[in-house]
Design an enzyme around this catalytic site. Structure first.
Site, PDB file in Angstrom:
ATOM      1  N   HIS A  79       0.798  -1.155  -0.598  1.00 45.38           N
ATOM      2  CA  HIS A  79       0.045  -0.267  -0.165  1.00 45.38           C
ATOM      3  C   HIS A  79       0.948   1.243  -0.418  1.00 45.38           C
ATOM      4  CE1 HIS A  79      -4.380   1.955   1.300  1.00 45.38           C
ATOM      5  NE2 HIS A  79      -3.127   3.155   1.041  1.00 45.38           N
ATOM      6  N   HIS A 104       1.619   5.253  -2.189  1.00 42.98           N
ATOM      7  CA  HIS A 104       0.962   6.322  -3.046  1.00 42.98           C
ATOM      8  C   HIS A 104       1.576   6.479  -3.828  1.00 42.98           C
ATOM      9  CE1 HIS A 104      -3.178   6.763  -1.419  1.00 42.98           C
ATOM     10  NE2 HIS A 104      -2.372   6.483  -0.940  1.00 42.98           N
ATOM     11  N   GLN A 137      -9.748   9.727  -4.685  1.00 43.45           N
ATOM     12  CA  GLN A 137      -9.512  10.774  -3.572  1.00 43.45           C
ATOM     13  C   GLN A 137     -10.097  10.993  -3.035  1.00 43.45           C
ATOM     14  OE1 GLN A 137      -6.287  10.609  -1.389  1.00 43.45           O
ATOM     15  NE2 GLN A 137      -8.428  11.171  -0.182  1.00 43.45           N
ATOM     16  N   HIS A 163      -9.851   2.099   0.691  1.00 45.95           N
ATOM     17  CA  HIS A 163      -9.427   3.213   1.740  1.00 45.95           C
ATOM     18  C   HIS A 163     -10.797   3.155   2.631  1.00 45.95           C
ATOM     19  CE1 HIS A 163      -5.736   4.000  -0.548  1.00 45.95           C
ATOM     20  NE2 HIS A 163      -5.214   4.723   0.764  1.00 45.95           N
ATOM     21  N   GLU A 199     -10.483   5.060   7.254  1.00 46.35           N
ATOM     22  CA  GLU A 199      -9.532   5.759   7.688  1.00 46.35           C
ATOM     23  C   GLU A 199      -9.477   7.426   8.414  1.00 46.35           C
ATOM     24  OE1 GLU A 199      -6.847   7.202   4.780  1.00 46.35           O
ATOM     25  OE2 GLU A 199      -4.998   7.516   5.869  1.00 46.35           O
ATOM     26  N   ASP A 215       2.121   3.658   3.162  1.00 47.44           N
ATOM     27  CA  ASP A 215       1.649   4.914   2.479  1.00 47.44           C
ATOM     28  C   ASP A 215       1.674   5.845   1.969  1.00 47.44           C
ATOM     29  OD1 ASP A 215      -0.855   5.440   2.580  1.00 47.44           O
ATOM     30  OD2 ASP A 215      -1.370   5.774   4.156  1.00 47.44           O
TER      31      ASP A 215
HETATM   32  N1  17E Z   1      -4.510   9.576   0.857  1.00 44.73           N
HETATM   33  C1  17E Z   1      -5.786   9.041   1.780  1.00 44.73           C
HETATM   34  O1  17E Z   1      -6.904   9.154   1.664  1.00 44.73           O
HETATM   35  N2  17E Z   1      -5.203   8.504   2.224  1.00 44.73           N
HETATM   36  C2  17E Z   1      -4.187   8.748   2.770  1.00 44.73           C
HETATM   37  N3  17E Z   1      -3.723   7.792   4.590  1.00 44.73           N
HETATM   38  C3  17E Z   1      -2.809   8.746   1.963  1.00 44.73           C
HETATM   39  C4  17E Z   1      -3.360   9.209   0.513  1.00 44.73           C
HETATM   40  C5  17E Z   1      -1.392   9.179   1.558  1.00 44.73           C
HETATM   41 FE   FE2 Z   2      -3.324   4.677   1.391  1.00 43.89          FE
END
Ligand code: 17E
Ligand code: FE2
Length: 427
Positions: free
Chosen positions: A60, A62, A155, A213, A216, A312
């Protein structure tokens, strides 16, 4: 080079010689004794009793955002949400060359630490999908160093971003390996739920993997994991679905979590925790006591669910540090998750090798076994415990039978004095 000798393996006692031919492992032979370093054979590499493992895995990251921290502005609050805002500003400035150059530099950082399998999320909330196009090219261009899986990652949302569904569908048509999502960021709970239905159907229809995701946040009411797990169970897609982050689980109460775990077991999906990133981004709305903001890694593991660690970010709007070394993330993760017990130390590398390979559904493409790709890494110590304790490194990385990396570790000397017992060498 066509073999490595005096190698220690994680699951067996004694020393071994591993041979390869035409890019595949051809033999794994137990040695009766330690072979002399010369081995009278220049085609061999002396592992000197150190651990040989299949490559480290980065499940994982980006890559499209890597190496952009501070451009045009730094994330000053340290929250996920400011990160998304800062990235949105940087995203407006990207070009294909910019994306490709940063991605290639970052892949080299990963490969320099013995990683050969990478799953990257790529932001597809971008009209025209130019960044995705560039990353699909990188997937081919980087083949000599890594196998790259690309996730279509929305995103800024699927339901709450203009043409979000169409962009996801187009990304699948263009050839992504994995379908992503971000239900906790959608504008409403309903949108979060419908985004999961949409993306699971999309993945099922096109035979793609899923990596969402999911939750989070520290918000204990963020409960999209139960929706993802139920869809996974009903569609019988457990081996193909991963929930990333699930940090809200660290804030769920135990009664709810107890019920949730029953469903997670039935669904059989995988989990990815990004401990350095989550300890940095979460807990931001707490004073003291302050939450760690991680998912329940040891509990998932004890429940025999598949869970692994990932980086990440590397120097992006969400996280300013990182150098490609997944062993650093393992170290942090085991600390943060209360996993420094003896049993966990004996098998620490599971969380950055086999478990990650399972989450990425690598199947027969991964592992030290005759007939599988001759991809292997020599570490600087003889056991999981010692690799961790000495903050060990990848010394050699072999990919499809070719050496792609050698590292010489610095050596400590003691001028004018005899070295104290056991301190002459640092792993
Ligand atoms: N975008 C997101 O939604 N969450 C993250 N941890 C990263 C990007 C790195
Ligand atoms: Fe991520």
């Amino acid at each position: 080079m066509n073999h490595i000798f005096n190698a220690r393996l994680r699951d067996r006692t004694g020393l071994f010689t591993l041979r390869w031919l035409d890019g595949r492992i051809s033999a794994i032979e137990a040695q009766a004794d330690t072979l002399p370093p010369s081995d009278a054979n220049p085609a061999g590499f002396d592992a000197a009793g150190k651990l040989v493992i299949p490559p480290l895995v980065e499940p994982h990251i980006h890559l499209d955002a890597a190496l952009t921290a501070g451009e045009p502005a730094w994330n000053l609050s340290g929250t996920l949400f400011e990160g998304i805002e800062r990235w949105s500003e940087r995203k407006a400035l990207v070009t294909a060359e910019d994306t490709k150059s940063r991605a290639h530099r970052t892949i080299r950082m990963l490969a320099a630490h013995g990683i050969q399998h990478v799953r990257t999320h790529v932001d597809v909330t971008e009209p025209g999908l130019g960044t995705l196009q560039a990353m699909l090219a990188v997937r081919d261009e980087a083949r000599d160093l890594v196998d790259l899986q690309i996730v279509a990652f929305p995103q800024e949302g699927i339901e709450s971003f203009a043409n979000g569904r169409a962009l996801m569908s187009e990304a699948v048509e263009m050839g992504v390996d994995v379908v992503g999502g971000i239900p906790h960021f959608e504008n409403t709970r309903d949108q979060g739920v419908s985004s999961l239905h949409f993306l699971m159907d999309l993945a099922e229809r096109h035979g793609r993997l899923v990596d969402v995701h999911c939750d989070e946040t520290d918000d204990p009411h963020s409960r999209f994991l139960e929706v993802l797990a139920e869809l996974t169970r009903v569609k019988d897609m457990g081996t193909r679905v991963t929930a990333s982050h699930t940090t809200a689980m660290g804030s769920y109460d135990n009664a709810y979590c107890h019920k949730l775990f029953r469903l997670l077991k039935q669904a059989g999906l995988s989990f990815i925790s990004c401990p350095t990133e989550s300890i940095h981004l979460q807990g931001r709305f707490d004073s003291y006591p302050k939450r760690r903001g991680l998912t329940r890694v040891p509990e998932l593991d004890r429940a025999e669910l598949n869970v692994c660690f990932a980086q990440d970010s590397i120097v992006d709007p969400w996280y300013p540090l990182g150098n490609g070394n997944i062993l650093r993330v393992l170290d942090a993760g085991l600390h943060i998750c209360h996993m420094l017990g003896y049993e966990d130390l004996q098998r620490a590398l599971d969380f950055v090798t086999d478990h990650s390979a399972q989450a990425m559904a690598l199947g027969d493409g991964y592992g030290l076994a005759v007939g599988r790709p001759a991809n292997l890494v020599l570490l600087s110590a003889e056991s999981d415990y010692e690799v961790l304790r000495t903050q060990g490194h990848a010394l050699l990385s072999v990919r499809h039978g070719e050496v792609i990396l050698r590292r010489t570790v610095g050596e400590v000397t003691w001028p004018g004095a005899q070295p104290p017992e056991g301190t002459s060498r640092q792993g």
